[in-house]
Design an enzyme around this catalytic site. Sequence first.
Site, PDB file in Angstrom:
ATOM      1  N   HIS A 184       1.358   7.329  -4.026  1.00 38.53           N
ATOM      2  CA  HIS A 184       0.143   6.431  -3.539  1.00 38.53           C
ATOM      3  C   HIS A 184       0.064   7.125  -2.337  1.00 38.53           C
ATOM      4  O   HIS A 184      -0.659   7.152  -1.780  1.00 38.53           O
ATOM      5  CB  HIS A 184      -0.221   5.174  -4.481  1.00 38.53           C
ATOM      6  CG  HIS A 184      -1.936   4.738  -3.575  1.00 38.53           C
ATOM      7  ND1 HIS A 184      -2.750   4.699  -3.899  1.00 38.53           N
ATOM      8  CD2 HIS A 184      -1.057   3.901  -2.460  1.00 38.53           C
ATOM      9  CE1 HIS A 184      -3.853   4.427  -3.593  1.00 38.53           C
ATOM     10  NE2 HIS A 184      -3.178   3.287  -2.439  1.00 38.53           N
ATOM     11  N   GLU A 185       0.888   6.078  -2.015  1.00 40.84           N
ATOM     12  CA  GLU A 185       1.266   5.748  -0.328  1.00 40.84           C
ATOM     13  C   GLU A 185       1.622   6.904   0.313  1.00 40.84           C
ATOM     14  O   GLU A 185       1.396   7.582   1.448  1.00 40.84           O
ATOM     15  CB  GLU A 185       2.575   4.931  -0.214  1.00 40.84           C
ATOM     16  CG  GLU A 185       2.309   3.393  -0.484  1.00 40.84           C
ATOM     17  CD  GLU A 185       1.019   2.703  -0.172  1.00 40.84           C
ATOM     18  OE1 GLU A 185       0.402   3.334   1.075  1.00 40.84           O
ATOM     19  OE2 GLU A 185       0.007   1.379  -0.869  1.00 40.84           O
ATOM     20  N   HIS A 213      -1.859   8.320   1.387  1.00 39.64           N
ATOM     21  CA  HIS A 213      -2.077   8.299   2.108  1.00 39.64           C
ATOM     22  C   HIS A 213      -1.136   8.872   4.072  1.00 39.64           C
ATOM     23  O   HIS A 213      -1.765   9.103   4.452  1.00 39.64           O
ATOM     24  CB  HIS A 213      -1.691   7.098   3.085  1.00 39.64           C
ATOM     25  CG  HIS A 213      -2.767   6.486   1.669  1.00 39.64           C
ATOM     26  ND1 HIS A 213      -3.937   6.087   1.935  1.00 39.64           N
ATOM     27  CD2 HIS A 213      -2.628   4.870   1.268  1.00 39.64           C
ATOM     28  CE1 HIS A 213      -4.862   5.774   1.116  1.00 39.64           C
ATOM     29  NE2 HIS A 213      -3.899   4.730   1.007  1.00 39.64           N
TER      30      HIS A 213
END
Length: 292
Positions: free
Chosen positions: A140-141, A144
């Site tokens: 998820h990070e 980003h």
Amino acid sequence: MYKQIAANKRNTALIMFFFILLIAAIGWLVAFFMHDYWVAIWVLIIATIYAIIQYFASAKLAVMMTGAKQIRKRDNPRLYNTVENLSIATGLPMPKVYIIDDPAPNAFATGRDPAHAVVAATTGLLDIMDNKELTAVMAHEMSHVKNYDIRVSMITFGLVCIIGYITDLAVRMIFYTNRHDSDDNSPVGVVVLFVVSLLAPLAASLAQLAVSREREYLADASAAHITRYPEGMISALKKLDTHARPMHRQNPATEGLFINNPLRKGAVNNLFSTHPPIEKRIERLEHGKNSF
């Protein structure tokens, strides 16, 4: 996804422009009250310089404000190897890896571009997540980073910080002028003080909300796509919801960086939160998991 990446790059320029415009407006209000328009010019110049500096320095500032400490592979092989494997899988440069000593489960990513990215996780996150869930959270990070969300978040973070400083400075200048200018005892100063102290932080909060909640949905979906295992992201989100707690170092300016809201729950925090409700994030993943 590619459209979202392009939109995030455009949003960076728009937020920078809004930032300079807002600071100039604050400077003009203070200059009007003080009868010295050089104040507005200097505020605009300083704001422009600050915008450039914080573009390169705000990632370091965010790390300092969260208390994150950089690690090497030997310090925490589990976290470091997870990020390293995701870096290879996504074709992204290996980001710097940090750990935050905090029992609240959370993680964030920041930096001005993938070549200067930072990812961090709390000790609380490492304690409750199994390997598949940890991989999902760090994917998820990394999403980003890949989607350039980190650049938009970084600019917004700098905006929120400087608006607070400028507002405090404006309040002090107006009080100082009221005390030393015996010829001007009109209520204008009080009105200007109220407008600046109330509307400027509100405008900064609205700018923070300009970092669309859709980017969290996109990062969740991207993580499921990278890992090819949406159940890992769904399970991780459920644990984040169950074990959610405010972090020790709380700052509204860094809220948008984290995967889960790091602030205390409340009506005001929920209203201005940059995060969509976790149950809605899980619902979207459940609805689309067969497409990953």
